[in-house]
Design a protein around this motif. Structure first.
Motif, PDB file in Angstrom:
ATOM      1  N   GLU A 175       2.659  44.619  17.845  1.00 32.12           N
ATOM      2  CA  GLU A 175       2.808  44.914  16.413  1.00 32.12           C
ATOM      3  C   GLU A 175       1.467  45.064  15.694  1.00 32.12           C
ATOM      4  O   GLU A 175       1.389  45.686  14.640  1.00 32.12           O
ATOM      5  N   ILE A 176       0.400  44.485  16.257  1.00 30.30           N
ATOM      6  CA  ILE A 176      -0.898  44.552  15.583  1.00 30.30           C
ATOM      7  C   ILE A 176      -1.781  45.666  16.143  1.00 30.30           C
ATOM      8  O   ILE A 176      -2.958  45.762  15.784  1.00 30.30           O
ATOM      9  N   SER A 177      -1.243  46.502  17.030  1.00 25.82           N
ATOM     10  CA  SER A 177      -1.996  47.612  17.634  1.00 25.82           C
ATOM     11  C   SER A 177      -3.289  47.130  18.290  1.00 25.82           C
ATOM     12  O   SER A 177      -4.391  47.571  17.929  1.00 25.82           O
ATOM     13  N   PRO A 178      -3.184  46.239  19.254  1.00 28.70           N
ATOM     14  CA  PRO A 178      -4.385  45.659  19.877  1.00 28.70           C
ATOM     15  C   PRO A 178      -5.067  46.645  20.819  1.00 28.70           C
ATOM     16  O   PRO A 178      -4.461  47.622  21.275  1.00 28.70           O
ATOM     17  N   ARG A 179      -6.309  46.361  21.120  1.00 23.16           N
ATOM     18  CA  ARG A 179      -7.055  47.173  22.086  1.00 23.16           C
ATOM     19  C   ARG A 179      -7.148  46.497  23.449  1.00 23.16           C
ATOM     20  O   ARG A 179      -7.513  47.133  24.431  1.00 23.16           O
ATOM     21  N   MET A 180      -6.825  45.199  23.512  1.00 22.17           N
ATOM     22  CA  MET A 180      -6.904  44.472  24.773  1.00 22.17           C
ATOM     23  C   MET A 180      -5.857  43.349  24.790  1.00 22.17           C
ATOM     24  O   MET A 180      -5.783  42.565  23.846  1.00 22.17           O
ATOM     25  N   ILE A 181      -5.059  43.326  25.848  1.00 22.28           N
ATOM     26  CA  ILE A 181      -4.026  42.298  25.996  1.00 22.28           C
ATOM     27  C   ILE A 181      -4.206  41.598  27.337  1.00 22.28           C
ATOM     28  O   ILE A 181      -4.406  42.243  28.374  1.00 22.28           O
ATOM     29  N   GLY A 182      -4.137  40.270  27.303  1.00 22.52           N
ATOM     30  CA  GLY A 182      -4.190  39.489  28.527  1.00 22.52           C
ATOM     31  C   GLY A 182      -2.827  38.913  28.854  1.00 22.52           C
ATOM     32  O   GLY A 182      -2.168  38.346  27.982  1.00 22.52           O
ATOM     33  N   ILE A 209      -4.559  50.647  26.334  1.00 26.38           N
ATOM     34  CA  ILE A 209      -4.920  49.262  26.042  1.00 26.38           C
ATOM     35  C   ILE A 209      -5.511  48.624  27.298  1.00 26.38           C
ATOM     36  O   ILE A 209      -4.986  48.791  28.398  1.00 26.38           O
ATOM     37  N   ILE A 210      -6.622  47.917  27.142  1.00 26.48           N
ATOM     38  CA  ILE A 210      -7.217  47.204  28.271  1.00 26.48           C
ATOM     39  C   ILE A 210      -6.281  46.072  28.683  1.00 26.48           C
ATOM     40  O   ILE A 210      -5.890  45.241  27.858  1.00 26.48           O
ATOM     41  N   ARG A 211      -5.937  46.023  29.970  1.00 30.76           N
ATOM     42  CA  ARG A 211      -4.952  45.061  30.469  1.00 30.76           C
ATOM     43  C   ARG A 211      -5.631  44.029  31.373  1.00 30.76           C
ATOM     44  O   ARG A 211      -6.204  44.382  32.395  1.00 30.76           O
ATOM     45  N   VAL A 212      -5.537  42.777  30.957  1.00 34.50           N
ATOM     46  CA  VAL A 212      -6.246  41.687  31.629  1.00 34.50           C
ATOM     47  C   VAL A 212      -5.249  40.757  32.317  1.00 34.50           C
ATOM     48  O   VAL A 212      -4.273  40.328  31.695  1.00 34.50           O
ATOM     49  N   ALA A 213      -5.512  40.445  33.567  1.00 35.19           N
ATOM     50  CA  ALA A 213      -4.700  39.466  34.302  1.00 35.19           C
ATOM     51  C   ALA A 213      -5.420  38.123  34.279  1.00 35.19           C
ATOM     52  O   ALA A 213      -6.591  38.037  34.664  1.00 35.19           O
ATOM     53  N   GLU A 214      -4.719  37.081  33.821  1.00 40.56           N
ATOM     54  CA  GLU A 214      -5.330  35.759  33.667  1.00 40.56           C
ATOM     55  C   GLU A 214      -4.549  34.715  34.457  1.00 40.56           C
ATOM     56  O   GLU A 214      -3.329  34.723  34.472  1.00 40.56           O
ATOM     57  N   SER A 215      -5.277  33.783  35.076  1.00 44.79           N
ATOM     58  CA  SER A 215      -4.736  32.613  35.793  1.00 44.79           C
ATOM     59  C   SER A 215      -4.083  33.016  37.121  1.00 44.79           C
ATOM     60  O   SER A 215      -3.530  34.110  37.265  1.00 44.79           O
ATOM     61  N   GLY A 216      -4.142  32.100  38.055  1.00 43.96           N
ATOM     62  CA  GLY A 216      -3.486  32.302  39.344  1.00 43.96           C
ATOM     63  C   GLY A 216      -4.187  33.297  40.247  1.00 43.96           C
ATOM     64  O   GLY A 216      -3.585  33.787  41.207  1.00 43.96           O
ATOM     65  N   ILE A 217      -5.465  33.599  39.984  1.00 43.29           N
ATOM     66  CA  ILE A 217      -6.195  34.579  40.795  1.00 43.29           C
ATOM     67  C   ILE A 217      -7.292  33.852  41.565  1.00 43.29           C
ATOM     68  O   ILE A 217      -8.252  33.349  40.972  1.00 43.29           O
ATOM     69  N   SER A 218      -7.131  33.778  42.869  1.00 41.09           N
ATOM     70  CA  SER A 218      -8.103  33.038  43.681  1.00 41.09           C
ATOM     71  C   SER A 218      -8.474  33.751  44.980  1.00 41.09           C
ATOM     72  O   SER A 218      -9.302  33.253  45.735  1.00 41.09           O
ATOM     73  N   SER A 219      -7.875  34.912  45.249  1.00 40.32           N
ATOM     74  CA  SER A 219      -8.155  35.613  46.502  1.00 40.32           C
ATOM     75  C   SER A 219      -8.205  37.118  46.262  1.00 40.32           C
ATOM     76  O   SER A 219      -7.775  37.616  45.220  1.00 40.32           O
ATOM     77  N   ARG A 220      -8.722  37.820  47.244  1.00 37.19           N
ATOM     78  CA  ARG A 220      -8.777  39.283  47.169  1.00 37.19           C
ATOM     79  C   ARG A 220      -7.380  39.871  47.020  1.00 37.19           C
ATOM     80  O   ARG A 220      -7.168  40.808  46.252  1.00 37.19           O
ATOM     81  N   SER A 221      -6.403  39.299  47.711  1.00 32.49           N
ATOM     82  CA  SER A 221      -5.028  39.822  47.620  1.00 32.49           C
ATOM     83  C   SER A 221      -4.451  39.600  46.226  1.00 32.49           C
ATOM     84  O   SER A 221      -3.668  40.432  45.733  1.00 32.49           O
ATOM     85  N   ASP A 222      -4.846  38.511  45.550  1.00 29.71           N
ATOM     86  CA  ASP A 222      -4.398  38.285  44.174  1.00 29.71           C
ATOM     87  C   ASP A 222      -4.934  39.371  43.252  1.00 29.71           C
ATOM     88  O   ASP A 222      -4.229  39.861  42.371  1.00 29.71           O
ATOM     89  N   VAL A 223      -6.201  39.727  43.454  1.00 29.32           N
ATOM     90  CA  VAL A 223      -6.809  40.779  42.639  1.00 29.32           C
ATOM     91  C   VAL A 223      -6.111  42.108  42.880  1.00 29.32           C
ATOM     92  O   VAL A 223      -5.783  42.845  41.929  1.00 29.32           O
ATOM     93  N   GLN A 224      -5.866  42.413  44.130  1.00 28.44           N
ATOM     94  CA  GLN A 224      -5.184  43.672  44.464  1.00 28.44           C
ATOM     95  C   GLN A 224      -3.780  43.702  43.873  1.00 28.44           C
ATOM     96  O   GLN A 224      -3.323  44.741  43.381  1.00 28.44           O
ATOM     97  N   GLY A 225      -3.095  42.549  43.901  1.00 30.18           N
ATOM     98  CA  GLY A 225      -1.762  42.484  43.323  1.00 30.18           C
ATOM     99  C   GLY A 225      -1.780  42.759  41.835  1.00 30.18           C
ATOM    100  O   GLY A 225      -0.951  43.508  41.315  1.00 30.18           O
ATOM    101  N   ALA A 226      -2.748  42.148  41.124  1.00 32.09           N
ATOM    102  CA  ALA A 226      -2.867  42.376  39.685  1.00 32.09           C
ATOM    103  C   ALA A 226      -3.213  43.831  39.394  1.00 32.09           C
ATOM    104  O   ALA A 226      -2.674  44.444  38.462  1.00 32.09           O
ATOM    105  N   GLN A 227      -4.104  44.386  40.210  1.00 30.42           N
ATOM    106  CA  GLN A 227      -4.510  45.783  40.009  1.00 30.42           C
ATOM    107  C   GLN A 227      -3.334  46.725  40.268  1.00 30.42           C
ATOM    108  O   GLN A 227      -3.145  47.706  39.538  1.00 30.42           O
ATOM    109  N   ASN A 228      -2.535  46.432  41.266  1.00 34.18           N
ATOM    110  CA  ASN A 228      -1.357  47.263  41.549  1.00 34.18           C
ATOM    111  C   ASN A 228      -0.352  47.241  40.409  1.00 34.18           C
ATOM    112  O   ASN A 228       0.411  48.193  40.214  1.00 34.18           O
TER     113      ASN A 228
END
Length: 257
Positions: A175-182, A209-228
């Motif tokens: 509703e606030i037209s953000p530029r970045m959401i986590g 909108i810039i999309r940020v994944a927060e918490s629960g990321i500790s491995s390369r596969s976690d990063v790939q999952g968030a990116q996917n």
């Protein structure tokens, strides 16, 4: 009382003990370094990192002593971080505004003041300490507060990371037209982590909108999952501060080693 409610109660109590006269905080704001364009820094590549200076957390307790937060932030920058997040909440995260000052003085990338922002004064304070980004947690704010604080951040030249955990919170954020959401996979009311939140919510956020994944990321596969799922930024703290070698740990997360 939820965990989030308890944290906010402590934040308000601590704020009451350090609040300065407005004339003094405005003078400090005028003397602070001008804010960097955090949105530009966080759009540089397919996957960007906000690396966090984090000593402790409500869910895990003590993580690392971090006697020199500025040196750690320098390592993050050397490893390729696009921004540094600095916890300034004292009771549950063992952070401080002094940590923010130290980091800001040492790095040339944007710095996020990571705290529970529930009072207008905190935004003036963030800018007085030269923060480039502030965190707005939708679960901690009313709709009107969210909009007012977002507008204030824009007026002060700071970027805002709008944090959500549920579809309803995402609706409020849009509703606030953000530029970045986590998308925080951790429920701040219970501290439970469910990374399915990335798959459920990130695809609902428009590409611009810039999309940020927060918490629960500790491995390369976690990063790939968030990116996917569509994330182009990850916010990581625990995995880096506990690694003993934050440069290698970040390079591993990004698939560079």
């Amino acid at each position: 009382m939820s965990v989030l409610d308890s944290i906010i109660e402590g934040v308000r109590e601590d704020l009451a003990t350090r609040r300065l006269p407005l004339s003094q905080i405005h003078e400090a704001m005028e003397n602070a370094a001008k804010p960097l364009d955090a949105y530009a820094f966080l759009s540089q590549s397919e996957m960007n990192v906000i690396a966090e200076v984090k000593r402790s957390s409500p869910s895990k307790g003590a993580l690392a002593p971090i006697t020199d937060p500025a040196a750690l932030a320098e390592q993050y920058q050397e490893a390729g971080a696009s921004a540094v997040s600095v916890l300034t909440e004292r009771r549950r995260f063992a952070g401080s505004l002094e940590d923010l000052d130290a980091v800001r003085a040492r790095v040339t990338i944007p710095v996020l003041r990571k705290d529970f922002m529930v009072d207008e004064y905190q935004f003036l304070e963030a800018r007085a300490h030269a923060a480039d980004i502030v965190l707005l947690i939708v679960a901690a704010l009313s709709r009107s507060q969210l909009k007012d604080f977002y507008d204030l951040s824009c007026e002060l030249g700071m970027a805002s990371l709008i944090e959500v955990h549920t579809a309803q919170e995402l609706e409020s954020a849009m509703e606030i037209s953000p530029r970045m959401i986590g998308i925080n996979s951790r429920n701040l009311k219970t501290l439970d982590v469910d990374t399915r939140a990335f798959a459920d919510l990130i695809p609902q956020i428009p590409d611009e909108i810039i999309r940020v994944a927060e918490s629960g990321i500790s491995s390369r596969s976690d990063v790939q999952g968030a990116q996917n799922c569509g994330a182009s930024v990850i916010l990581v703290g625990e995995a880096l501060v506990k690694s003993g070698d934050p440069i290698s740990a970040m390079q591993e997360l990004l698939g560079r080693r």
